[in-house]
Design a protein around this motif. Structure first.
Motif, PDB file in Angstrom:
ATOM      1  N   HIS A 113       0.829  -1.207   0.000  1.00  0.00           N
ATOM      2  CA  HIS A 113       0.000   0.000   0.000  1.00  0.00           C
ATOM      3  C   HIS A 113       0.860   1.252   0.000  1.00  0.00           C
ATOM      4  O   HIS A 113       1.838   1.339   0.746  1.00  0.00           O
TER       5      HIS A 113
ATOM      6  N   ALA B 298       0.421   5.244   0.654  1.00  0.00           N
ATOM      7  CA  ALA B 298      -0.480   6.261   1.194  1.00  0.00           C
ATOM      8  C   ALA B 298       0.203   7.619   1.146  1.00  0.00           C
ATOM      9  O   ALA B 298       1.418   7.713   1.304  1.00  0.00           O
TER      10      ALA B 298
ATOM     11  N   SER C  15      -3.543  13.715  -0.995  1.00  0.00           N
ATOM     12  CA  SER C  15      -4.150  13.754  -2.331  1.00  0.00           C
ATOM     13  C   SER C  15      -3.407  14.732  -3.219  1.00  0.00           C
ATOM     14  O   SER C  15      -3.003  15.815  -2.785  1.00  0.00           O
TER      15      SER C  15
ATOM     16  N   ARG D 228     -11.084   3.000  -8.779  1.00  0.00           N
ATOM     17  CA  ARG D 228     -11.632   3.256  -7.446  1.00  0.00           C
ATOM     18  C   ARG D 228     -11.937   1.934  -6.754  1.00  0.00           C
ATOM     19  O   ARG D 228     -12.619   1.076  -7.311  1.00  0.00           O
TER      20      ARG D 228
ATOM     21  N   ASP E 264      -6.663   1.876  -7.089  1.00  0.00           N
ATOM     22  CA  ASP E 264      -6.540   3.270  -6.669  1.00  0.00           C
ATOM     23  C   ASP E 264      -7.683   3.633  -5.716  1.00  0.00           C
ATOM     24  O   ASP E 264      -8.707   2.946  -5.662  1.00  0.00           O
ATOM     25  N   GLU E 265      -7.473   4.718  -4.986  1.00  0.00           N
ATOM     26  CA  GLU E 265      -8.461   5.282  -4.060  1.00  0.00           C
ATOM     27  C   GLU E 265      -8.953   4.237  -3.054  1.00  0.00           C
ATOM     28  O   GLU E 265     -10.151   4.060  -2.845  1.00  0.00           O
ATOM     29  N   VAL E 266      -7.991   3.563  -2.430  1.00  0.00           N
ATOM     30  CA  VAL E 266      -8.305   2.582  -1.394  1.00  0.00           C
ATOM     31  C   VAL E 266      -8.306   3.307  -0.052  1.00  0.00           C
ATOM     32  O   VAL E 266      -7.270   3.837   0.368  1.00  0.00           O
ATOM     33  N   PRO E 267      -9.460   3.353   0.633  1.00  0.00           N
ATOM     34  CA  PRO E 267      -9.494   3.994   1.946  1.00  0.00           C
ATOM     35  C   PRO E 267      -8.552   3.279   2.913  1.00  0.00           C
ATOM     36  O   PRO E 267      -8.426   2.052   2.870  1.00  0.00           O
TER      37      PRO E 267
ATOM     38  N   SER F 168      -1.920  -1.144  -3.799  1.00  0.00           N
ATOM     39  CA  SER F 168      -3.051  -0.263  -3.510  1.00  0.00           C
ATOM     40  C   SER F 168      -2.529   1.145  -3.233  1.00  0.00           C
ATOM     41  O   SER F 168      -1.426   1.330  -2.713  1.00  0.00           O
TER      42      SER F 168
ATOM     43  N   GLY G 139      -3.809   5.063  -1.793  1.00  0.00           N
ATOM     44  CA  GLY G 139      -4.886   5.764  -1.107  1.00  0.00           C
ATOM     45  C   GLY G 139      -4.395   6.951  -0.307  1.00  0.00           C
ATOM     46  O   GLY G 139      -3.188   7.200  -0.193  1.00  0.00           O
TER      47      GLY G 139
END
Length: 170
Positions: free
Chosen positions: A86, A88, A91, A117, A141-144, A166, A168
């Protein structure tokens, strides 16, 4: 002709193989792509969305970019037990563009699949992705952040078959 070089393959065999290797569907049989939506190859995605990621603007390497791209390549091409890696960050800082550039500049990763998403993944697609015999390279993409642990748990111990990167927010 040596008869050991001849092998008859029926539709059932081909469909079974394609279900185990979804990267082949998008790469070799693009007309069947609808069965793996919302997954698409990174090349398809960049062609379909050239303005979304600003591909008209040249990619700029910042300090740490090359190291991150190297880690992306090592993970997606690897086979160690951790299937999910992952990334992180805040944005808009270029996480997705950096990952996509890392894949597009390495011919071995041109068949990597991309989902824009995390929320677009349907139950049917989860069943397809988590089938025991699936082999896959995938960028989600856009994995919380709260979903990362669950994602890692879904593919725990399957790193020799499945490589997921991933992305996010932090």
């Amino acid at each position: 002709v040596d008869s050991t070089l001849i092998r008859f393959v029926w539709n059932e065999h081909l469909s079974g193989t394609l279900n185990r290797y979804p990267n082949l569907i998008a790469q070799v049989l693009p007309k069947l792509h609808a069965i793996i939506r919302p997954m698409m190859t990174l090349t398809q995605w960049t062609q379909d969305s050239p303005d979304k990621m600003g591909f008209s603007v040249p990619f700029v390497t910042l300090p740490g970019t090359q190291e991150l791209q190297a880690r992306v390549r090592v993970h997606l091409l690897g086979n160690e037990s951790d299937a999910v890696f992952h990334i992180a960050g805040l944005s808009g800082i270029g996480k997705t563009r950096t990952v996509i550039q890392a894949c597009l500049t390495d011919d071995r990763l041109r068949d990597a699949l991309y989902i824009g998403r995390f929320s677009d993944i349907t139950q049917d697609l989860w069943r397809r992705l988590t089938a025991p015999d699936v082999h896959l390279r995938l960028v989600i993409d856009e994995v919380p952040l709260e979903e990362v642990t669950r994602l890692q748990g879904r593919f725990d111990g399957r790193g020799d078959q499945i490589r997921i990167l991933s992305i996010g927010p932090a």
